[in-house]
Design a protein around this motif. Structure first.
Motif, short mmCIF file in Angstrom:
data_model
loop_
_atom_site.label_atom_id
_atom_site.label_comp_id
_atom_site.label_asym_id
_atom_site.label_seq_id
_atom_site.Cartn_x
_atom_site.Cartn_y
_atom_site.Cartn_z
N GLY A 235 0.84 -1.20 0.00
CA GLY A 235 0.00 0.00 0.00
C GLY A 235 0.87 1.24 0.00
O GLY A 235 2.05 1.20 0.32
N ARG A 236 0.27 2.33 -0.39
CA ARG A 236 1.05 3.55 -0.52
C ARG A 236 1.11 4.30 0.81
O ARG A 236 0.21 4.22 1.64
CB ARG A 236 0.45 4.46 -1.59
CG ARG A 236 -0.93 4.99 -1.27
CD ARG A 236 -1.51 5.75 -2.46
NE ARG A 236 -2.82 6.31 -2.16
CZ ARG A 236 -3.01 7.48 -1.60
NH1 ARG A 236 -1.97 8.24 -1.27
NH2 ARG A 236 -4.23 7.93 -1.36
N LEU A 237 2.19 5.00 0.98
CA LEU A 237 2.37 5.85 2.15
C LEU A 237 2.17 7.30 1.71
O LEU A 237 2.87 7.77 0.81
CB LEU A 237 3.78 5.67 2.74
CG LEU A 237 4.08 6.39 4.05
CD1 LEU A 237 3.22 5.82 5.17
CD2 LEU A 237 5.55 6.25 4.40
N PRO A 238 1.20 7.99 2.30
CA PRO A 238 0.93 9.35 1.83
C PRO A 238 2.07 10.30 2.17
O PRO A 238 2.87 10.06 3.06
CB PRO A 238 -0.33 9.72 2.62
CG PRO A 238 -0.25 8.91 3.87
CD PRO A 238 0.38 7.61 3.45
N GLY A 239 2.12 11.41 1.41
CA GLY A 239 3.07 12.45 1.76
C GLY A 239 2.64 13.10 3.06
O GLY A 239 1.54 13.64 3.17
N LEU A 240 3.51 13.03 4.06
CA LEU A 240 3.13 13.49 5.41
C LEU A 240 3.71 14.87 5.75
O LEU A 240 3.24 15.51 6.68
CB LEU A 240 3.62 12.48 6.45
CG LEU A 240 3.15 11.02 6.27
CD1 LEU A 240 3.75 10.13 7.33
CD2 LEU A 240 1.62 10.95 6.30
N GLU A 241 4.71 15.30 5.01
CA GLU A 241 5.39 16.55 5.37
C GLU A 241 4.47 17.76 5.36
O GLU A 241 4.67 18.71 6.11
CB GLU A 241 6.57 16.80 4.43
CG GLU A 241 7.74 15.84 4.60
CD GLU A 241 7.54 14.53 3.87
OE1 GLU A 241 6.45 14.32 3.31
OE2 GLU A 241 8.49 13.72 3.83
N GLY A 242 3.44 17.72 4.49
CA GLY A 242 2.56 18.89 4.37
C GLY A 242 1.38 18.89 5.31
O GLY A 242 0.54 19.81 5.26
N LEU A 243 1.28 17.90 6.18
CA LEU A 243 0.14 17.85 7.10
C LEU A 243 0.25 18.96 8.15
O LEU A 243 1.36 19.34 8.57
CB LEU A 243 0.08 16.49 7.80
CG LEU A 243 -0.20 15.27 6.92
CD1 LEU A 243 -0.16 14.01 7.76
CD2 LEU A 243 -1.55 15.41 6.22
N PRO A 244 -0.90 19.48 8.63
CA PRO A 244 -0.88 20.55 9.64
C PRO A 244 -0.13 20.11 10.90
O PRO A 244 -0.39 19.03 11.44
CB PRO A 244 -2.36 20.78 9.94
CG PRO A 244 -3.08 20.29 8.73
CD PRO A 244 -2.27 19.14 8.21
N GLY A 245 0.81 20.93 11.34
CA GLY A 245 1.53 20.68 12.59
C GLY A 245 2.74 19.78 12.46
O GLY A 245 3.50 19.62 13.42
N GLU A 257 8.92 7.90 11.46
CA GLU A 257 8.91 8.76 12.64
C GLU A 257 8.45 10.16 12.24
O GLU A 257 9.12 10.84 11.47
CB GLU A 257 10.31 8.82 13.25
CG GLU A 257 10.40 9.61 14.54
CD GLU A 257 11.81 9.57 15.12
OE1 GLU A 257 12.52 10.59 14.98
OE2 GLU A 257 12.18 8.54 15.71
N VAL A 258 7.29 10.54 12.77
CA VAL A 258 6.72 11.85 12.45
C VAL A 258 6.75 12.70 13.70
O VAL A 258 6.20 12.32 14.75
CB VAL A 258 5.27 11.72 11.93
CG1 VAL A 258 4.72 13.08 11.52
CG2 VAL A 258 5.20 10.74 10.77
N ARG A 259 7.38 13.84 13.61
CA ARG A 259 7.48 14.76 14.75
C ARG A 259 6.66 16.01 14.46
O ARG A 259 6.75 16.57 13.37
CB ARG A 259 8.94 15.13 15.00
CG ARG A 259 9.18 15.94 16.27
CD ARG A 259 10.67 16.25 16.42
NE ARG A 259 11.48 15.04 16.47
CZ ARG A 259 11.78 14.39 17.60
NH1 ARG A 259 11.34 14.86 18.76
NH2 ARG A 259 12.52 13.30 17.57
N GLY A 260 5.85 16.43 15.44
CA GLY A 260 5.02 17.60 15.21
C GLY A 260 4.42 18.14 16.48
O GLY A 260 4.78 17.74 17.59
N GLN A 261 3.47 19.04 16.31
CA GLN A 261 2.80 19.65 17.46
C GLN A 261 1.38 20.01 17.07
O GLN A 261 0.98 19.91 15.91
CB GLN A 261 3.54 20.91 17.92
CG GLN A 261 3.59 22.02 16.88
CD GLN A 261 4.36 23.24 17.37
OE1 GLN A 261 4.98 23.22 18.42
NE2 GLN A 261 4.32 24.32 16.59
N GLY A 262 0.60 20.41 18.07
CA GLY A 262 -0.77 20.82 17.80
C GLY A 262 -1.61 19.65 17.30
O GLY A 262 -1.54 18.54 17.83
N PRO A 263 -2.39 19.85 16.23
CA PRO A 263 -3.36 18.84 15.78
C PRO A 263 -2.79 17.79 14.83
O PRO A 263 -3.54 17.11 14.14
CB PRO A 263 -4.39 19.70 15.05
CG PRO A 263 -3.57 20.80 14.43
CD PRO A 263 -2.47 21.09 15.44
#
Length: 303
Positions: A235-245, A257-263
């Motif tokens: 299955g495909r892995l979506p582009g995650l860099e553009g997600l909010p936060g 490994e996804v690092r972020g904040q907020g929502p």
């Protein structure tokens, strides 16, 4: 809300070594403010100057508007202290220590109540030398509060206490603040500061390098929340860099490994569902004050 403690441009040196270098520190009445920093950062020297135990080389210190240099006796009636190297004569009994400090206090607490409150009633006839490390710490904190101070300095108050005793002392300190006493807390325990403090000040090499609520420092310096999940076998892995936060996306040891904040966790879960990966298990790690502290101190020590 008034100002309990105001320190402006405090400087203190010991020979060629500068312990505190131009420090500003403001503590509002009714707060618990933590002073954090590695050994040698100036924490204890700052407290000792504020309390009047040491004379500052320059700068001003005011306790509830009272100049500590001009009116040291008046300041002494407003504050209580439990310093890092506090000690009592080995043979003094617990009740004698409380009685002595109460006799010297301007408006003492009830002695029996103080012993009960700090879990020392059963040790009232014990000598200071016979107490465990934790019992000594509880007694020293009790003595700092026996005069009903408006401002109390607590320096490494839970050193030597077991986890259960530490939590009991935390509850008592929160209760002390609830009764109207302002607390300045010097500690090496980040969980203690995160649990108790309204604001924290981080020192390094005699200077203030950060200040704010624990949540503020965690948000600014803790590196953000991290969500980890296995790289999908198919299955495909979506582009995650553009997600909010989202701050960063990396692949580490077969995991994303996804690092972020907020929502960003909500956005990440939604994106994985749309990509046909609704059953992916996320391992989420939230940053702590310790993470923020280590990052701050590390930045100071990096050439």
């Amino acid at each position: 809300m008034g100002t309990a403690l105001r320190i402006d441009q405090l400087r203190k040196a010991y020979g060629a070594t500068t312990a505190v270098d131009g420090l500003d520190l403001h503590v509002d009445e009714g707060q618990i403010v933590g002073i954090l920093g590695p050994n040698g950062s100036g924490k204890t020297t700052t407290v000792e100057c504020a309390y009047g135990l040491r004379k500052a080389d320059s700068g001003t210190i005011r306790v509830f508007g009272v100049d500590s240099r001009a009116e040291p006796d008046r300041v002494a009636r407003l504050v209580g202290t439990q310093l890092q190297d506090s000690a009592l004569p080995d043979r003094i009994k617990v009740w004698e220590a409380v009685h002595l400090f109460a006799a010297l206090a301007h408006r003492p607490v009830d002695e029996a109540e103080a012993l009960h409150r700090w879990g020392l009633t059963g040790k009232r006839n014990a000598s200071f030398a016979s107490l465990s490390g934790g019992q000594r710490q509880r007694l020293l904190v009790a003595l700092a509060l026996v005069g009903k101070p408006r401002l109390v300095f607590l320096d490494e108050m839970t050193t030597g206490l077991d986890p259960q005793a530490r939590r009991e002392v935390w509850d008592l300190v929160a209760e002390v603040r609830g009764g109207g006493t302002t607390v300045v807390l010097v500690t090496h325990f980040m969980d203690e500061a995160q649990r108790l403090c309204d604001r924290v000040v981080v020192l390094s090499r005699g200077r203030k390098i950060a200040e704010g609520t624990p949540a503020d420092l965690i948000d600014r310096c803790g590196g953000g929340t991290v969500a980890r999940f296995p790289v999908p076998a198919q299955g495909r892995l979506p582009g995650l860099e553009g997600l909010p936060g989202v701050r960063t996306v990396a692949r580490v040891d077969g995991r994303v490994e996804v690092r972020g904040q907020g929502p960003f966790l909500v956005a990440l879960g939604h994106a994985l569902t749309l990509a046909g990966q609704p059953g992916v298990r996320l391992d989420v790690t939230s940053p702590s004050l310790e993470d923020a502290y280590v990052r701050l101190i590390g930045e100071q020590e990096t050439p």
